[in-house]
Design a protein around this motif. Structure first.
Motif, mmCIF file in Angstrom:
data_model
loop_
_atom_site.group_PDB
_atom_site.id
_atom_site.type_symbol
_atom_site.label_atom_id
_atom_site.label_comp_id
_atom_site.label_asym_id
_atom_site.label_seq_id
_atom_site.Cartn_x
_atom_site.Cartn_y
_atom_site.Cartn_z
ATOM 1 N N VAL A 1 82.077 21.835 60.839
ATOM 2 C CA VAL A 1 80.702 21.340 60.820
ATOM 3 C C VAL A 1 79.714 22.450 61.162
ATOM 4 O O VAL A 1 78.609 22.511 60.602
ATOM 5 C CB VAL A 1 80.549 20.148 61.789
ATOM 6 C CG1 VAL A 1 79.093 19.714 61.894
ATOM 7 C CG2 VAL A 1 81.412 18.973 61.331
ATOM 8 N N ILE B 1 77.917 24.358 58.342
ATOM 9 C CA ILE B 1 77.006 23.685 57.416
ATOM 10 C C ILE B 1 75.591 24.215 57.622
ATOM 11 O O ILE B 1 75.109 24.318 58.750
ATOM 12 C CB ILE B 1 77.046 22.159 57.632
ATOM 13 C CG1 ILE B 1 78.435 21.611 57.284
ATOM 14 C CG2 ILE B 1 75.974 21.465 56.801
ATOM 15 C CD1 ILE B 1 78.635 20.171 57.686
ATOM 16 N N LYS B 2 74.929 24.542 56.541
ATOM 17 C CA LYS B 2 73.583 25.122 56.608
ATOM 18 C C LYS B 2 72.508 24.068 56.852
ATOM 19 O O LYS B 2 71.506 24.328 57.509
ATOM 20 C CB LYS B 2 73.293 25.857 55.290
ATOM 21 C CG LYS B 2 72.070 26.744 55.314
ATOM 22 C CD LYS B 2 72.358 28.042 56.039
ATOM 23 C CE LYS B 2 71.213 29.035 55.858
ATOM 24 N NZ LYS B 2 71.434 30.271 56.624
ATOM 25 N N ILE C 1 75.996 14.200 53.956
ATOM 26 C CA ILE C 1 77.027 15.160 53.584
ATOM 27 C C ILE C 1 78.374 14.472 53.420
ATOM 28 O O ILE C 1 79.098 14.714 52.443
ATOM 29 C CB ILE C 1 77.100 16.285 54.635
ATOM 30 C CG1 ILE C 1 75.872 17.201 54.511
ATOM 31 C CG2 ILE C 1 78.387 17.088 54.511
ATOM 32 C CD1 ILE C 1 75.642 18.091 55.708
ATOM 33 N N LEU D 1 77.822 23.583 50.860
ATOM 34 C CA LEU D 1 77.410 23.242 52.221
ATOM 35 C C LEU D 1 77.077 24.454 53.075
ATOM 36 O O LEU D 1 76.404 24.322 54.105
ATOM 37 C CB LEU D 1 78.488 22.397 52.898
ATOM 38 C CG LEU D 1 78.684 20.998 52.311
ATOM 39 C CD1 LEU D 1 79.775 20.247 53.044
ATOM 40 C CD2 LEU D 1 77.377 20.197 52.348
ATOM 41 N N THR D 2 77.538 25.627 52.682
ATOM 42 C CA THR D 2 77.194 26.839 53.433
ATOM 43 C C THR D 2 75.953 27.541 52.883
ATOM 44 O O THR D 2 75.511 28.541 53.448
ATOM 45 C CB THR D 2 78.371 27.839 53.440
ATOM 46 O OG1 THR D 2 78.800 28.081 52.091
ATOM 47 C CG2 THR D 2 79.527 27.308 54.251
#
Length: 450
Positions: A270, A273-274, A284, A305-306
């Motif tokens: 988690v 995550i950006k 998400i 997600l990054t």
């Protein structure tokens, strides 16, 4: 596009234009229907209606004459924003004329399956995440509905190789008949649009329509932390896929020991995550569930997600100036949305808030102000928000004329490592035509600081 003959030589009324009405009228005309368009805006001020007239479509503008309903129409396609207590709609039901919305047409002609997303909050972010994950995974998604292009336009171009990812409102869902998504997602349910629906139950029932036609071969992805959402799932015939950021589940998508997990498989940590915010973890997880069920790889999900920093105007990262980070959450048009935004940060916050006065107070925000060190207010609700800020013990409070002036005022109030957050907790209409306009002005003001 499927070859559909059901509308050939049928007499159909398209009520209300905007983008969906124009698309529906043009599509029905292509399908061989005898189309009449009725829009309240006068023809001289209505370029959309003028364009349809040039296609050979009958256009009636300037009013909604009830006696128009006596001309033998077999179907009405209405703009989703027209409420069901509108005299034209009530008159249609009295005459036994069925009423649908444009999304139903899109389903009927589409060769592609649908992933449909609804809920009170998080629809746009969830829709965008699914689209981006499927795109990264090579799955040829198309995006439609309230975000992107009108559904019936997208459906005309879609093939069996595509998947249409569509955001749907309760207004649109009330006008479906056969619409059956392969995956339906219900993000959450809170009180909203009660002026349109009348009661909370009617609003929930409208949202539940997203799964009404699903079968055991389909999936209903739902928030497992809300009883109202769980109850909708209990009435679904689809396979239930729950998600929860707070509890480990037997199956579905959840967070455990700092990891995103789907059906027991760890996807990513988690912390990597950006996209900020606990509320975004719900979005998400639902997107991860839909993407995994679509065969998207973990690598593609992690890639999105990054790097994904948010949809414009929805807790959108704008940039950094002299050590201050700026976020545009102009879509926060209610107290709950601002509460979620404030909870997304651990850093000290300078909040920009205010807008249209709908008669409510802002006492509910007081507990959420614990991380706010200063506040800049504007608009009709400035005094009410200042009252809540004083009750929370905030010392730095300043009122300005508008968002453009709020940005430099917040900058002067702040110091390095602070977050400067536009999250108004109010609609924009007292000063700005839309929340998008308000957000764009905020972004421009931040860039001027640079």
């Amino acid at each position: 596009m499927k070859q559909v003959n059901r509308y050939l030589h049928k007499k159909i009324l398209v009520l209300g234009l905007a983008k969906s009405g124009v698309s529906a009228a043009s599509l029905l005309h292509k399908l061989g229907a005898f189309v009449t368009v009725n829009d309240y805006k006068p023809l001289s001020e209505n370029p959309e209606a003028q364009g349809l007239l040039q296609q050979g479509i009958t256009v009636i503008c300037g009013s909604h004459p009830i006696d128009l309903l006596d001309e033998g129409f077999e179907l009405i396609v209405k703009n989703p924003g027209i409420p069901y207590y509108n005299p034209m709609i009530e008159g249609a039901f009295e005459r036994g004329i069925p009423v649908i919305t444009e999304v139903e047409l899109a389903y009927q002609i589409s060769e592609a399956p649908f992933i449909a997303i609804t809920g009170t909050n998080g629809k746009t972010t969830t829709t965008t995440l699914i689209y981006e994950m499927m795109l990264a995974g090579g799955k040829k998604p198309l995006i439609a509905g309230n975000i992107g292009t009108v559904a019936s336009e997208v459906a005309q171009l879609a093939t069996k190789e595509n998947t249409i990812v569509i955001e749907l409102s309760s207004f649109q869902l009330m006008g479906i008949d056969e619409f059956k998504p392969k995956m339906a997602i219900l993000t959450n349910l809170y009180d909203a649009h009660l002026d349109y629906h009348g009661t909370r139950d009617e609003y929930i029932n409208a949202k539940a329509l997203i799964t009404k036609n699903q079968t055991a071969e389909d999936y209903f992805i739902h928030n497992n932390d809300q009883e109202k959402v769980i109850a909708v799932g209990e009435g679904s015939n689809a396979e239930l896929i729950p998600f929860s950021p707070y509890h480990e589940l037997d199956h579905g998508a959840y967070s455990k020991d700092g990891w995103l997990v789907f059906n027991g498989e760890k996807i990513m940590e988690v912390k990597d995550i950006k996209l900020p915010g606990a509320h975004n973890l719900e979005n998400i997880l639902s997107a991860v569930a839909a993407s995994k069920l679509s065969g998207v790889s973990n690598e593609a999900i992690i890639e999105v997600l990054t790097t994904f920093t948010g949809v414009k105007h929805r807790l959108q990262y704008v940039g950094e100036v002299s050590g201050r980070t700026f976020y545009n959450d102009s879509k926060a048009t209610n107290i709950l949305a601002t509460q979620n935004a404030l909870a997304a940060f651990r850093e000290p916050i300078i909040l920009l808030a205010g807008g249209l006065d709908r008669g409510n107070e802002f006492d509910e925000l007081v507990p959420s102000f614990k991380g706010v060190k200063g506040i800049v207010t504007f608009g009709q609700t400035a005094e009410k928000i200042e009252k809540a800020a004083m009750e929370a013990g905030i010392k730095m409070i300043q009122r300005v004329d508008n968002v453009e002036k709020a940005v430099p005022a917040a900058f002067d109030m702040s110091e390095a490592k602070d977050v400067i957050l536009l999250s108004p907790a109010c609609a924009s209409w007292d000063q700005y035509k839309t929340f998008e306009v308000r957000g764009d002005i905020f972004i421009d003001a931040v860039h001027k600081l640079k």
